[in-house]
Design an enzyme around this catalytic site. Sequence first.
Site, PDB file in Angstrom:
ATOM      1  NE  ARG A 106     -20.905  -4.029 -13.430  1.00  0.00           N
ATOM      2  CZ  ARG A 106     -21.732  -3.522 -14.588  1.00  0.00           C
ATOM      3  NH1 ARG A 106     -21.509  -4.012 -15.649  1.00  0.00           N
ATOM      4  NH2 ARG A 106     -22.391  -2.577 -14.504  1.00  0.00           N
ATOM      5  CD  GLU A 115     -21.010  -2.436 -26.070  1.00  0.00           C
ATOM      6  OE1 GLU A 115     -20.881  -3.037 -24.920  1.00  0.00           O
ATOM      7  OE2 GLU A 115     -22.005  -1.487 -26.029  1.00  0.00           O
ATOM      8  CG  ASP A 116     -21.365  -5.248 -22.524  1.00  0.00           C
ATOM      9  OD1 ASP A 116     -21.985  -4.692 -23.675  1.00  0.00           O
ATOM     10  OD2 ASP A 116     -21.893  -5.170 -21.267  1.00  0.00           O
ATOM     11  CG  ASP A 143     -30.242  -6.863 -26.379  1.00  0.00           C
ATOM     12  OD1 ASP A 143     -30.808  -7.834 -26.939  1.00  0.00           O
ATOM     13  OD2 ASP A 143     -31.097  -6.418 -25.166  1.00  0.00           O
ATOM     14  CG  PHE A 155     -30.923  -9.944 -18.513  1.00  0.00           C
ATOM     15  CD1 PHE A 155     -31.001  -8.902 -19.530  1.00  0.00           C
ATOM     16  CD2 PHE A 155     -30.256 -10.113 -17.559  1.00  0.00           C
ATOM     17  CE1 PHE A 155     -30.510  -7.811 -19.298  1.00  0.00           C
ATOM     18  CE2 PHE A 155     -29.464  -9.047 -17.201  1.00  0.00           C
ATOM     19  CZ  PHE A 155     -29.646  -7.880 -17.944  1.00  0.00           C
TER      20      PHE A 155
HETATM   21  P1  5GP Z   1     -28.262  -2.898 -27.064  1.00  0.00           P
HETATM   22  O1  5GP Z   1     -29.726  -3.045 -26.820  1.00  0.00           O
HETATM   23  O2  5GP Z   1     -28.165  -1.191 -27.266  1.00  0.00           O
HETATM   24  O3  5GP Z   1     -27.756  -3.377 -28.194  1.00  0.00           O
HETATM   25  O4  5GP Z   1     -27.610  -3.137 -25.695  1.00  0.00           O
HETATM   26  C1  5GP Z   1     -27.106  -2.320 -24.810  1.00  0.00           C
HETATM   27  C2  5GP Z   1     -26.705  -2.883 -23.686  1.00  0.00           C
HETATM   28  O5  5GP Z   1     -27.599  -3.604 -22.856  1.00  0.00           O
HETATM   29  C3  5GP Z   1     -25.409  -3.738 -23.672  1.00  0.00           C
HETATM   30  O6  5GP Z   1     -24.333  -3.118 -23.934  1.00  0.00           O
HETATM   31  C4  5GP Z   1     -25.585  -4.297 -22.258  1.00  0.00           C
HETATM   32  O7  5GP Z   1     -25.103  -3.235 -21.462  1.00  0.00           O
HETATM   33  C5  5GP Z   1     -27.138  -4.337 -21.990  1.00  0.00           C
HETATM   34  N1  5GP Z   1     -27.518  -5.902 -22.415  1.00  0.00           N
HETATM   35  C6  5GP Z   1     -28.247  -6.236 -23.342  1.00  0.00           C
HETATM   36  N2  5GP Z   1     -28.652  -7.406 -23.199  1.00  0.00           N
HETATM   37  C7  5GP Z   1     -28.035  -7.874 -22.094  1.00  0.00           C
HETATM   38  C8  5GP Z   1     -27.960  -9.013 -21.080  1.00  0.00           C
HETATM   39  O8  5GP Z   1     -28.611  -9.988 -21.640  1.00  0.00           O
HETATM   40  N3  5GP Z   1     -27.274  -8.981 -19.943  1.00  0.00           N
HETATM   41  C9  5GP Z   1     -26.656  -8.021 -19.443  1.00  0.00           C
HETATM   42  N4  5GP Z   1     -26.304  -7.879 -18.252  1.00  0.00           N
HETATM   43  N5  5GP Z   1     -26.853  -6.629 -20.171  1.00  0.00           N
HETATM   44  C10 5GP Z   1     -27.747  -6.698 -21.460  1.00  0.00           C
END
Ligand code: 5GP
Length: 167
Positions: free
Chosen positions: A156, A90-91, A94, A143
């Site tokens: 990206r 995963e990237d 959050d 973010f």
């Molecule tokens: P989750 O909130 O479900 O853990 O994260 C879901 C998705 O939200 C991540 O895989 C990512 O694609 C996006 N995301 C969350 N935080 C960030 C951020 O700081 N920057 C970006 N570009 N995407 C984010």
Amino acid sequence: MISAAKISERVRQLGEEITRDYAGRPLVLVCVLKGSFIFASDLARAIDLPLRIDFLGVRSYGVGTDTSGVVQITQDLSSPIANEDVLIVEDIVDTGLTIAHLIDLFRTRQPSSVKICSLLHKPARARVEVPIDYLGFRIEDKFVVGYGLDIAEKYRNLPFIGVVENT
Ligand code: 5GP
């Protein structure tokens, strides 16, 4: 926030750790699209194991830069993962909702094991507890973009992780 040099050093360390832990066993690396495509391709080259690479397309609906927790699979894996060791790449974790959903989904397919490798983690925003077996960097609640991460599909291709202001 994080330079290209720092990322590259950390990816090398994660690759070594993963190589050591799986001790020669074959591994399926699952790249979660789109955000982890750059991380997964660098990580794959840092892992010295018999690797199979697959891709999973995921969209998490949200408003602006906020996640709603509703996860849609836009592209499924190309092969079954039964009886295989799987590492989800995963990237960023959050709120944790996306990865929690993916772990549940993968378990139904009966792999030998499922582990998580995330480049970034924002602990301040966690809404569900998820195990991150391999973590690149813990970051503050900002973010971020670059190294695969976008805002409205832009940035990206930045080689570093940067912070977006005024969102
Ligand atoms: P989750 O909130 O479900 O853990 O994260 C879901 C998705 O939200 C991540 O895989 C990512 O694609 C996006 N995301 C969350 N935080 C960030 C951020 O700081 N920057 C970006 N570009 N995407 C984010």
